[in-house]
Design a protein around this motif. Structure first.
Motif, PDB file in Angstrom:
ATOM      1  N   LYS A 212      -0.914   4.396   1.309  1.00  0.00           N
ATOM      2  CA  LYS A 212      -0.852   4.032   2.731  1.00  0.00           C
ATOM      3  C   LYS A 212      -1.139   2.552   2.930  1.00  0.00           C
ATOM      4  O   LYS A 212      -0.540   1.910   3.802  1.00  0.00           O
ATOM      5  CB  LYS A 212      -1.844   4.886   3.520  1.00  0.00           C
ATOM      6  N   LEU A 213      -2.040   1.993   2.127  1.00  0.00           N
ATOM      7  CA  LEU A 213      -2.354   0.576   2.279  1.00  0.00           C
ATOM      8  C   LEU A 213      -1.156  -0.287   1.893  1.00  0.00           C
ATOM      9  O   LEU A 213      -0.856  -1.277   2.566  1.00  0.00           O
ATOM     10  CB  LEU A 213      -3.567   0.204   1.422  1.00  0.00           C
ATOM     11  N   LEU A 214      -0.446   0.083   0.833  1.00  0.00           N
ATOM     12  CA  LEU A 214       0.753  -0.681   0.474  1.00  0.00           C
ATOM     13  C   LEU A 214       1.838  -0.497   1.536  1.00  0.00           C
ATOM     14  O   LEU A 214       2.619  -1.420   1.803  1.00  0.00           O
ATOM     15  CB  LEU A 214       1.272  -0.265  -0.901  1.00  0.00           C
ATOM     16  N   ALA A 215       1.887   0.677   2.151  1.00  0.00           N
ATOM     17  CA  ALA A 215       2.815   0.877   3.270  1.00  0.00           C
ATOM     18  C   ALA A 215       2.456  -0.043   4.432  1.00  0.00           C
ATOM     19  O   ALA A 215       3.340  -0.607   5.099  1.00  0.00           O
ATOM     20  CB  ALA A 215       2.784   2.339   3.720  1.00  0.00           C
ATOM     21  N   VAL A 216       1.164  -0.219   4.682  1.00  0.00           N
ATOM     22  CA  VAL A 216       0.706  -1.149   5.724  1.00  0.00           C
ATOM     23  C   VAL A 216       1.186  -2.562   5.421  1.00  0.00           C
ATOM     24  O   VAL A 216       1.717  -3.257   6.295  1.00  0.00           O
ATOM     25  CB  VAL A 216      -0.840  -1.117   5.831  1.00  0.00           C
ATOM     26  N   ILE A 217       1.005  -2.984   4.189  1.00  0.00           N
ATOM     27  CA  ILE A 217       1.431  -4.325   3.792  1.00  0.00           C
ATOM     28  C   ILE A 217       2.945  -4.469   3.940  1.00  0.00           C
ATOM     29  O   ILE A 217       3.450  -5.510   4.359  1.00  0.00           O
ATOM     30  CB  ILE A 217       0.976  -4.617   2.353  1.00  0.00           C
ATOM     31  N   GLY A 218       3.689  -3.398   3.623  1.00  0.00           N
ATOM     32  CA  GLY A 218       5.130  -3.414   3.827  1.00  0.00           C
ATOM     33  C   GLY A 218       5.499  -3.573   5.286  1.00  0.00           C
ATOM     34  O   GLY A 218       6.478  -4.253   5.621  1.00  0.00           O
ATOM     35  N   ALA A 219       4.711  -2.953   6.184  1.00  0.00           N
ATOM     36  CA  ALA A 219       4.982  -3.064   7.617  1.00  0.00           C
ATOM     37  C   ALA A 219       4.764  -4.481   8.122  1.00  0.00           C
ATOM     38  O   ALA A 219       5.461  -4.944   9.026  1.00  0.00           O
ATOM     39  CB  ALA A 219       4.091  -2.090   8.393  1.00  0.00           C
TER      40      ALA A 219
END
Length: 287
Positions: A212-219
């Motif tokens: 989820k944190l890498l998804a946040v960074i992707g966002a």
């Protein structure tokens, strides 16, 4: 406002001071929020399992509860709560019991102050800065919590993800398509690697909070940033984690929280933008 824009040194200094104050509060969140989560989880587990109720005092709140020494419960006065300065004046010890104060407190305050100052240096007084400061503060909190507990709470990561997608709607940093694809690529890249590792070894290699944190960074940074962030976080993790294992005398198979390394790499990508991505692409293509 015009005076601040005309005097960037003053603007950076004031933002650094704001970061110190915010960092002081982030210390409270890092220490108290996981305890409150675990308390709530135990209450929910007892209810779901129909277990007898057991009285358990609720941990201190994040805002209203007064700060106190964790060893002797000495309530801190106003002068003992001044970021950085109090730690120096107290010589790193509680004024009541003389127990050493954790270096976490001044470290988080100083790091937050410096990161806030870099944000205002990068974006100036703008809407970009208004979004960048909470993003930066959240990454500091997530790093601290992950380092202490190996948790990356959904209560922080998911709102941060939505805030990044909202920023993309007005193309504040990246466009919506890049942000959405960044979320998908960020989550699935770590999820697929972890699932493969589980199938091959029967062991869990990484927690879902990291996905989820890498998804946040992707966002926030877009799909093109996912691979560079993964590579940089792995490099930083290998260096810092390896040094920690060596100095602490830990075994090589000791689990090391990965969230703070993702946060470091993600923030570097965020603040540098296309510059960091360009360095990676030049290196990858040999130019």
């Amino acid at each position: 406002m015009a005076m601040l824009q005309a005097n960037p040194v003053l603007l950076i200094a004031l933002t650094f001071g704001l970061g110190l104050l915010v960092g002081s509060f982030l210390n409270v969140v890092i220490l108290r929020f996981p305890a409150r989560l675990e308390w709530a989880w135990r209450q929910e587990a007892r209810e779901i399992l129909a277990l007898p109720e057991v009285y358990e005092p609720k941990p201190s709140g994040l805002v209203l509860s007064r700060s106190a020494c964790p060893h002797c419960s000495h309530a801190l006065s106003a002068w003992e709560n001044v970021p950085l300065l109090s730690f120096v004046l107290l010589r790193g010890k509680c004024s009541a019991c003389k127990t050493p104060i954790s270096w976490q407190y001044p470290a988080v305050e100083l790091i937050t102050g410096l990161l806030f100052a870099l944000c205002v240096w990068r974006f100036g007084i703008s809407l970009q800065l208004l979004f960048a400061l909470p993003f930066t503060a959240a990454l500091v909190v997530l790093s601290g919590i992950d380092l202490r507990t190996t948790l990356l709470p959904d209560q922080i990561t998911l709102p941060l993800l939505w805030l990044g997608l909202i920023a993309s709607l007005i193309t504040l940093y990246i466009d919506p398509v890049s942000a959405i694809l960044g979320v998908v690529a960020g989550y699935l890249s770590l999820w697929s690697v972890t699932r493969l590792f589980k199938l091959l070894t029967g062991k869990d290699g990484m927690g879902e909070g990291d996905f989820k944190l890498l998804a946040v960074i992707g966002a926030w940074c877009g799909i093109k940033a996912v691979l560079p962030v993964l590579l940089l976080s792995s490099l930083v993790g290998a260096i810092i984690g390896g040094l920690w294992l060596a100095t602490a005398g830990k075994r090589r198979d000791t689990q090391i929280p990965f969230g703070q390394y993702l946060a470091i790499a993600g923030w570097i990508q965020f603040i540098s933008g296309a510059d960091f991505l360009g360095i990676y692409l030049n290196w990858a293509t040999g130019h």
